[in-house]
Design a protein around this motif. Structure first.
Motif, PDB file in Angstrom:
ATOM      1  N   ILE A   1      32.520  31.091  44.048  1.00  0.00           N
ATOM      2  CA  ILE A   1      33.595  31.699  44.827  1.00  0.00           C
ATOM      3  C   ILE A   1      33.447  31.358  46.304  1.00  0.00           C
ATOM      4  N   ASP A   2      32.269  31.565  46.846  1.00  0.00           N
ATOM      5  CA  ASP A   2      31.961  31.243  48.238  1.00  0.00           C
ATOM      6  C   ASP A   2      30.494  30.832  48.289  1.00  0.00           C
ATOM      7  N   ASP A   3      30.022  30.473  49.464  1.00  0.00           N
ATOM      8  CA  ASP A   3      28.623  30.055  49.564  1.00  0.00           C
ATOM      9  C   ASP A   3      27.666  31.150  49.113  1.00  0.00           C
ATOM     10  N   ASN A   4      28.066  32.403  49.257  1.00  0.00           N
ATOM     11  CA  ASN A   4      27.165  33.515  48.942  1.00  0.00           C
ATOM     12  C   ASN A   4      27.573  34.301  47.700  1.00  0.00           C
ATOM     13  N   ILE A   5      28.594  33.838  46.970  1.00  0.00           N
ATOM     14  CA  ILE A   5      29.117  34.599  45.826  1.00  0.00           C
ATOM     15  C   ILE A   5      29.485  33.649  44.691  1.00  0.00           C
ATOM     16  N   GLY A   6      29.178  34.070  43.468  1.00  0.00           N
ATOM     17  CA  GLY A   6      29.618  33.360  42.277  1.00  0.00           C
ATOM     18  C   GLY A   6      29.871  34.366  41.170  1.00  0.00           C
TER      19      GLY A   6
ATOM     20  N   ALA B   1      39.427  34.126  39.903  1.00  0.00           N
ATOM     21  CA  ALA B   1      38.570  33.299  40.753  1.00  0.00           C
ATOM     22  C   ALA B   1      39.363  32.749  41.941  1.00  0.00           C
ATOM     23  N   LYS B   2      40.588  32.304  41.689  1.00  0.00           N
ATOM     24  CA  LYS B   2      41.428  31.806  42.779  1.00  0.00           C
ATOM     25  C   LYS B   2      41.724  32.911  43.785  1.00  0.00           C
ATOM     26  N   TYR B   3      42.007  34.114  43.279  1.00  0.00           N
ATOM     27  CA  TYR B   3      42.259  35.249  44.174  1.00  0.00           C
ATOM     28  C   TYR B   3      41.027  35.561  45.019  1.00  0.00           C
ATOM     29  N   MET B   4      39.864  35.555  44.405  1.00  0.00           N
ATOM     30  CA  MET B   4      38.627  35.867  45.123  1.00  0.00           C
ATOM     31  C   MET B   4      38.334  34.814  46.189  1.00  0.00           C
TER      32      MET B   4
ATOM     33  N   GLU C   1      40.603  35.446  49.157  1.00  0.00           N
ATOM     34  CA  GLU C   1      40.157  36.580  49.958  1.00  0.00           C
ATOM     35  C   GLU C   1      38.946  36.215  50.816  1.00  0.00           C
ATOM     36  N   CYS C   2      38.029  35.426  50.259  1.00  0.00           N
ATOM     37  CA  CYS C   2      36.845  35.009  51.030  1.00  0.00           C
ATOM     38  C   CYS C   2      37.233  34.092  52.189  1.00  0.00           C
ATOM     39  N   ILE C   3      38.180  33.191  51.940  1.00  0.00           N
ATOM     40  CA  ILE C   3      38.644  32.277  53.001  1.00  0.00           C
ATOM     41  C   ILE C   3      39.314  33.074  54.119  1.00  0.00           C
ATOM     42  N   ASN C   4      40.184  34.011  53.746  1.00  0.00           N
ATOM     43  CA  ASN C   4      40.875  34.821  54.761  1.00  0.00           C
ATOM     44  C   ASN C   4      39.892  35.655  55.573  1.00  0.00           C
ATOM     45  N   HIS C   5      38.908  36.235  54.900  1.00  0.00           N
ATOM     46  CA  HIS C   5      37.917  37.053  55.603  1.00  0.00           C
ATOM     47  C   HIS C   5      37.099  36.188  56.561  1.00  0.00           C
ATOM     48  N   ARG C   6      36.702  35.003  56.121  1.00  0.00           N
ATOM     49  CA  ARG C   6      35.911  34.121  56.986  1.00  0.00           C
ATOM     50  C   ARG C   6      36.741  33.650  58.182  1.00  0.00           C
ATOM     51  N   TYR C   7      38.040  33.417  57.957  1.00  0.00           N
ATOM     52  CA  TYR C   7      38.907  32.972  59.041  1.00  0.00           C
ATOM     53  C   TYR C   7      39.074  34.065  60.097  1.00  0.00           C
TER      54      TYR C   7
ATOM     55  N   LEU D   1      34.521  42.562  48.263  1.00  0.00           N
ATOM     56  CA  LEU D   1      35.286  41.656  47.413  1.00  0.00           C
ATOM     57  C   LEU D   1      35.458  42.238  46.011  1.00  0.00           C
ATOM     58  N   VAL D   2      34.400  42.828  45.475  1.00  0.00           N
ATOM     59  CA  VAL D   2      34.477  43.423  44.139  1.00  0.00           C
ATOM     60  C   VAL D   2      35.494  44.561  44.121  1.00  0.00           C
ATOM     61  N   LEU D   3      35.538  45.350  45.179  1.00  0.00           N
ATOM     62  CA  LEU D   3      36.516  46.432  45.270  1.00  0.00           C
ATOM     63  C   LEU D   3      37.946  45.884  45.226  1.00  0.00           C
ATOM     64  N   LYS D   4      38.194  44.773  45.918  1.00  0.00           N
ATOM     65  CA  LYS D   4      39.521  44.161  45.898  1.00  0.00           C
ATOM     66  C   LYS D   4      39.887  43.662  44.503  1.00  0.00           C
ATOM     67  N   VAL D   5      38.921  43.069  43.826  1.00  0.00           N
ATOM     68  CA  VAL D   5      39.175  42.586  42.467  1.00  0.00           C
ATOM     69  C   VAL D   5      39.464  43.754  41.525  1.00  0.00           C
TER      70      VAL D   5
END
Length: 274
Positions: free
Chosen positions: A77-82, A96-99, A102-108, A119-123
């Protein structure tokens, strides 16, 4: 009037309340959610466990036939999540696409990785929406979310019902109870284990879910791991072979050693041409 057989009445009674996900049965059940949960239970097994530094997930892959490839079961999903999944792979790809989004938007916005729990709460919230709108259905997939952030390593499970839990170790999918039993017996020793030892425990728990119907191999096992200072990585095929060989039973090792000798004889007819 002629009374219908009890079995027919039972089937008709149930069908009145399982056509959508917002209709409660008289027994207080929502059958659509139960069907989605059952899709997770019949999917191939996924194992997750964590130490004080690492999180490891291991999955058993299936193929539809000997001619097809294996289904992908671990997603970065991201460098720190799978995630590792059990259930409908198509639904897993959607989540997975949704997650990832969300990670890209948060990092931006915040210029830092997203916390695993957020992230788990959002899912879970997204999964719950599918249980309360008539035009949607629950996602038929369960996730084991492995991640590490500033608060340490984390392992979460999400369910089609919108529930989520954090664990030291968890197994989902077909015959997962055998895997959970193994984890319950050994989880107290996980905290101080190295990465290799944690992977060994994950494969041993995964082996328990197979029973006598098959065996672990480098082609049907995928491993993923992550730590606070180690990006999420996926091990497959040749990379996972040494770990699988280390946990094989003696009779499985003997069978694997004898297989190459029989292979040329089995392959000979295939070389014949018109």
């Amino acid at each position: 009037p002629i009374a219908a057989p009890p079995t027919a009445c039972g089937a008709m009674f149930r069908n009145q309340f399982d056509t959508d996900c917002i209709t409660w049965s008289p027994a207080g059940r929502i059958h659509q959610i139960e069907y989605a949960m059952e899709a997770v239970n019949v999917g191939s097994a996924a194992i997750g466990l964590r130490s004080s530094k690492y999180v490891v997930v291991a999955t058993l892959k299936r193929s539809t036939s000997e001619l097809s490839s294996y289904q992908k079961k671990v997603f970065k999903i991201d460098d720190n999540i799978g995630i590792a999944i059990a259930g409908l792979v198509a639904d897993a790809r959607v989540l997975a696409k949704y997650m990832r989004t969300e990670c890209i938007n948060h990092r931006y916005v915040y210029d830092e990785p997203m916390q695993v729990g957020r992230l788990v709460l959002k899912v879970a919230d997204k999964s719950q929406i599918g249980t309360q709108r008539i035009g949607q259905r629950p996602y038929g997939v369960g996730l084991l979310v492995a991640g590490a952030d500033a608060t340490g390593p984390h392992l979460y499970e999400t369910k089609p019902s919108g529930q989520y839990f954090e664990y030291f170790g968890m197994a989902i999918g077909a015959r997962s109870q055998a895997g959970r039993t193994y984890l319950e017996k050994h989880f107290e020793s996980f905290a101080d284990l190295s990465l290799d030892e944690l992977i060994t425990h994950a494969l041993l728990a995964l082996r328990e879910t197979i029973g006598t119907s098959g065996e672990l191999s480098s082609s049907n096992v995928t491993i993923g791991y992550v730590a606070e200072d180690t990006p999420f990585a996926v091990l497959e095929d040749d990379a996972v072979a040494p770990y699988v060989d280390a946990v094989k039973k003696p009779d499985e090792v003997a069978t694997s050693a004898a297989a190459p000798e029989a292979a040329p004889e089995a392959a000979a007819p295939a070389m014949e041409t018109d």
